[in-house]
Write a protein that holds these residues in place. Structure first.
Motif, PDB file in Angstrom:
ATOM      1  N   THR A 183       0.844  -1.192   0.000  1.00 34.30           N
ATOM      2  CA  THR A 183       0.000   0.000   0.000  1.00 34.30           C
ATOM      3  C   THR A 183       0.880   1.243   0.000  1.00 34.30           C
ATOM      4  OG1 THR A 183      -0.114   0.071   2.419  1.00 34.30           O
ATOM      5  CG2 THR A 183      -1.853  -1.161   1.271  1.00 34.30           C
TER       6      THR A 183
ATOM      7  N   ALA B 138      -4.761  -1.919  -7.467  1.00 37.38           N
ATOM      8  CA  ALA B 138      -4.792  -0.777  -8.376  1.00 37.38           C
ATOM      9  C   ALA B 138      -4.094  -1.076  -9.698  1.00 37.38           C
ATOM     10  CB  ALA B 138      -4.158   0.439  -7.705  1.00 37.38           C
TER      11      ALA B 138
ATOM     12  N   LYS C  21      -3.634   3.355  -0.466  1.00 30.83           N
ATOM     13  CA  LYS C  21      -4.089   2.711  -1.708  1.00 30.83           C
ATOM     14  C   LYS C  21      -3.477   1.320  -1.832  1.00 30.83           C
ATOM     15  CE  LYS C  21      -4.440   5.091  -5.489  1.00 30.83           C
ATOM     16  NZ  LYS C  21      -5.862   4.867  -5.853  1.00 30.83           N
TER      17      LYS C  21
END
Length: 206
Positions: free
Chosen positions: A129, A138, A133
């Motif tokens: 992360t 992602a 995020k």
């Protein structure tokens, strides 16, 4: 003579005494269960989660270095840095673009990765992360990595939206590695594989 219609008293059931053989069996079973619990506790110590935090050196679309710790992002597979893909009738450097995508996601922020497994190169298989995020997720959502044991729903959305490498055609990264470097095909390392590895580690006697 009057007859009583009240409820009859219930007879109390008395279990027959257990034989010496049955008592011995019960004691033996208890000892075995306790032994297994002790063994399980000892093996759980081997399944130790490691955490690495710091400024990331991005190697490619699914691997980074944090200090002395090399990390392979768990559950995803990005094009190799030198890999090319094809879009609109022309080849393009999808591996370099996958790396750039990860650099943008990190945006110079500290990265935190946790994991306990390692791949055949000794890299930590990590969930990473940056700024809250989920980088593994992602990268798949952006279309610059494919699901590799996890994040299948994110991959399906990226494919439908023709994001990243899904805008054209490409070789699966593990197939590209096999054809260009002759590497042994890497085993997927998603959630189910992690559970299986944990169980094998717990019950491995040596």
């Amino acid at each position: 003579m009057s007859r009583s219609w009240g409820p009859r008293p219930r007879r109390r059931y008395v279990a027959p005494p257990r034989s010496p053989w049955r008592q011995l069996m019960d004691c033996g079973l208890t000892v075995i269960i306790l032994g297994l619990l002790i063994l399980l506790a000892a093996r759980l110590d081997r399944v130790e989660t490691r955490k690495a935090v710091g400024a990331a050196i991005v190697n490619d679309g699914d691997s980074i270095t944090l200090g002395a710790e090399r990390i392979r992002m768990r559950g995803i597979d990005a094009p190799e840095y030198t890999q090319t893909c094809r879009r609109n009738g022309a080849d393009y450097a999808c591996g370099a673009l996958a790396r750039q995508s990860l650099v943008r996601l990190i945006a110079g922020r500290p990265v935190s990765c946790t994991g306990w497994q390692r791949d055949r190169y000794g890299r930590l298989l990590g969930d990473c992360t940056a700024g809250g995020k989920d980088l593994n997720r992602a990268q798949v959502e952006a279309g610059w990595a494919v699901a590799f044991g996890d994040f299948e729903s994110e991959e399906a959305i990226a494919r439908a939206e023709k994001a990243g490498i899904w805008a054209g055609t490409f070789d699966q990264p593990r197939d590209w590695r096999d054809s260009h470097h002759g590497e042994v095909v890497e085993r997927k390392h998603g959630t189910l594989a992690s559970i299986g590895d944990a169980m094998r580690e717990i019950f491995r006697f040596w």
